[in-house]
Design an enzyme around this catalytic site. Structure first.
Site, short mmCIF file in Angstrom:
data_model
loop_
_atom_site.label_atom_id
_atom_site.label_comp_id
_atom_site.label_asym_id
_atom_site.label_seq_id
_atom_site.Cartn_x
_atom_site.Cartn_y
_atom_site.Cartn_z
N LEU A 240 -10.49 -2.81 -9.05
CA LEU A 240 -9.83 -3.71 -8.57
C LEU A 240 -8.76 -4.39 -9.46
O LEU A 240 -9.06 -4.75 -10.55
CB LEU A 240 -10.65 -5.05 -8.30
CG LEU A 240 -12.00 -4.98 -7.37
CD1 LEU A 240 -12.51 -6.09 -6.93
CD2 LEU A 240 -11.47 -4.05 -6.06
N LYS B 143 -13.32 -18.37 -23.47
CA LYS B 143 -14.39 -17.46 -24.11
C LYS B 143 -15.27 -18.12 -24.85
O LYS B 143 -16.46 -17.95 -25.24
CB LYS B 143 -13.05 -16.56 -25.10
CG LYS B 143 -12.27 -15.69 -24.47
CD LYS B 143 -11.22 -15.17 -25.12
CE LYS B 143 -10.52 -14.32 -24.44
NZ LYS B 143 -9.24 -13.97 -25.08
N1 LIG Z 1 -4.32 -13.30 -23.13
C1 LIG Z 1 -5.71 -12.77 -23.90
C2 LIG Z 1 -5.95 -11.48 -23.38
C3 LIG Z 1 -7.34 -11.13 -24.00
O1 LIG Z 1 -8.27 -11.66 -23.65
C4 LIG Z 1 -5.37 -13.13 -25.23
O2 LIG Z 1 -4.26 -13.09 -25.84
O3 LIG Z 1 -6.33 -12.93 -26.10
#
Ligand SMILES: N[C@@H](CC=O)C(=O)O
Ligand SMILES: NC(=O)C1=CN([C@@H]2O[C@H](COP(=O)(O)OP(=O)(O)OC[C@H]3O[C@@H](n4cnc5c(N)ncnc54)[C@H](O)[C@@H]3O)[C@@H](O)[C@H]2O)C=CC1
Ligand code: NA
Length: 447
Positions: A20, A215
């Site tokens: 996807l 994260k």
């Molecule tokens: N936009 C994110 C991409 C990876 O997770 C980053 O810049 O780390």
């Protein structure tokens, strides 16, 4: 590579993979699936067949993606019901969430790089994976190519993680690094990060710390066996970091980095819990995180028995992220071949999330004050009143170019203090008649 040692209990039946999204990460995944087909077959013990790629528009030129053009479809709803493994690299909350739920209800395992979705509504997806008896893997969602989630979930499963400290956003590290080393401007380096495929579809997610917060939530959830959502994370991005802040850090032989900090700690009222925050901070150039340049990421983990561990590598970009996706795909495919599934969510500890006011760090404060006797004593008193201890004070005099008025600039670095105490100090300084301006306040980490 020899295939002789592997047998496929499914016979020659291929493992059907639906992809996807065919953007930065998706196009790398598609290319690697094709180019590595023989190796993947040998490593999995079964052939992998790409059965379709869901895209927004079928007619677009995708000559860089070496697949049969007939595989492209705009009907993602149908595609997810025709696969054993669904790889989601579309991003965003919806329709990704609905597609993954439908995929799992249809019996497919899922591999996703979508930290925004997992940090928003992970438990719904983990529950769907449990109900369907399928895998839900997402190594690519945190720190790109760096293997960090599997080590946290599996290798450290016997230990007690106490702290995770990391640089987990490639775009902001790229921007801060360029500002530090070349003096390049903010907007210009964000545009470069976009062109290099590091940034999110909307780079505000990077710049304002939402991506790093998502994260951090995923890392804290795994580290502390507790559900942490993106919204639970205290978050400040880098849009307010100025060239003056970077120069101030340089003057102290420090650099500015956007850090994600997840800690197992005790709040001021004695509550034992979890503190998760993302913000820019100064760290000493001698600290290993200071040498993390460009779009690289690094994650420090502290655990009771293991001590300190450090993970370092490419945190963003099409190929590094696609490699993490492929690693998960191989793991999930092996489970399908073996007839089992990997470990799922572990949230048994269910610890409280502490208020950011409870977190403890050092601070760098720059103040413009009147240049007259007694001022330093009044400033010091504001710190004493709120129980914040001063480590160093530096002063230099600057003259306003238009008025000719002399002002003293004080740079104060504190010993460790709570966010709550520091906020009270800054309020008192801002209200003080001897302080002309609180120029900047930045945390100092990693001492
Ligand atoms: N936009 C994110 C991409 C990876 O997770 C980053 O810049 O780390
Ligand atoms: N680019 C990177 O370095 C990393 C990205 N990720 C994550 O990977 C995911 C994908 O990121 P990128 O490839 O960089 O983004 P991208 O924007 O380049 O690709 C996403 C693609 O999905 C397509 N798309 C959007 N909605 C769709 C739909 N409903 N159906 C089919 N296609 C649709 C878009 O047109 C686009 O081509 C995101 O979740 C991102 O957070 C994770 C780690 C690193
Ligand atoms: Na990773």
């Amino acid at each position: 590579m020899s295939m002789s040692e592997h047998t496929n209990p499914l016979g020659d039946k291929p493992i059907r993979v639906a992809l996807l999204g065919c953007g930065v990460v998706g196009s790398s995944v598609a290319r690697m699936l094709v180019e590595s087909a023989d190796d993947l077959r040998a490593r999995i013990g079964a052939p992998v067949e790409l059965v379709g790629i869901a895209v927004r528009r079928v007619g677009k030129d995708r000559s860089d993606v070496p697949v049969d053009p007939a595989l492209f479809t705009t009907d993602a709803e149908d595609l997810v019901t025709r696969a054993d493994i669904v790889v989601e690299v579309v991003g965003g909350i919806d329709p990704a969430r609905g597609l993954l739920l439908k995929a799992m209800e249809s019996g497919a395992s899922v591999v996703t790089a979508n930290k925004a979705l997992l940090a928003e509504d992970g438990p719904t997806l983990y529950a769907a994976a449990d109900a369907a008896g399928v895998d839900l893997y997402y190594e690519a969602a945190v720190a790109g190519a760096i293997p960090i989630l599997r080590p946290m979930r599996e290798s450290l499963a016997g230990d007690d993680v106490t702290k995770v400290l990391g640089i987990v956003n490639g775009t902001t590290n790229f921007v801060l690094d360029k500002m530090d080393t070349t003096g390049a401007g903010f907007e210009e380096t964000v545009a470069q990060a976009q062109a290099l495929g590091y940034a999110e579809a909307d780079p505000t997610a990077d710049v304002e710390g939402f991506d790093a917060a998502a994260k951090a939530a995923l890392l804290a959830s795994l580290a502390f066996h507790t559900r942490v959502k993106g919204a639970d994370v205290f978050r400040e991005g880098i849009s307010d970091v100025t060239a003056a802040d970077i120069a101030a850090a340089k003057a102290m032989d420090h650099v500015v980095k956007l850090l994600a900090i997840c800690e197992r700690t005790t709040g001021q009222n004695g509550t034992s819990g979890v503190s998760v925050r993302v913000h820019p901070a100064m760290i000493a150039r001698t600290h290993p995180l200071a040498s993390v340049r460009d779009a690289y990421n690094a994650v420090f983990v502290e655990a009771s028995a293991a001590g300190q561990l450090m993970f370092y590598g490419r945190g963003a970009g099409g190929d590094p992220t696609a490699l993490a996706v492929l690693g998960d795909l191989v793991a999930v495919a092996r489970h399908i071949v073996a007839g089992g599934r990997g470990p799922g969510e572990s949230a048994y500890a269910d610890l409280p999330i502490l208020d950011v006011g409870d977190s403890v760090t050092r601070y760098h404060i720059s103040l413009d004050v009147e240049d007259r006797p007694g001022v330093l004593a009044q400033v010091a008193q504001a710190f004493a009143d709120t129980g914040v201890s001063i480590e160093t004070v530096r002063q230099h005099i600057r003259t306003n170019s238009s008025s000719g008025e002399a002002r003293a600039n004080l740079v104060i670095v504190t010993h460790a203090a709570t966010e709550a105490a520091l906020a009270a100090t800054v309020d008192a300084l801002a209200a003080s008649e001897v302080v002309a301006e609180v120029v900047s306040v930045m945390r100092v980490e990693g001492a």
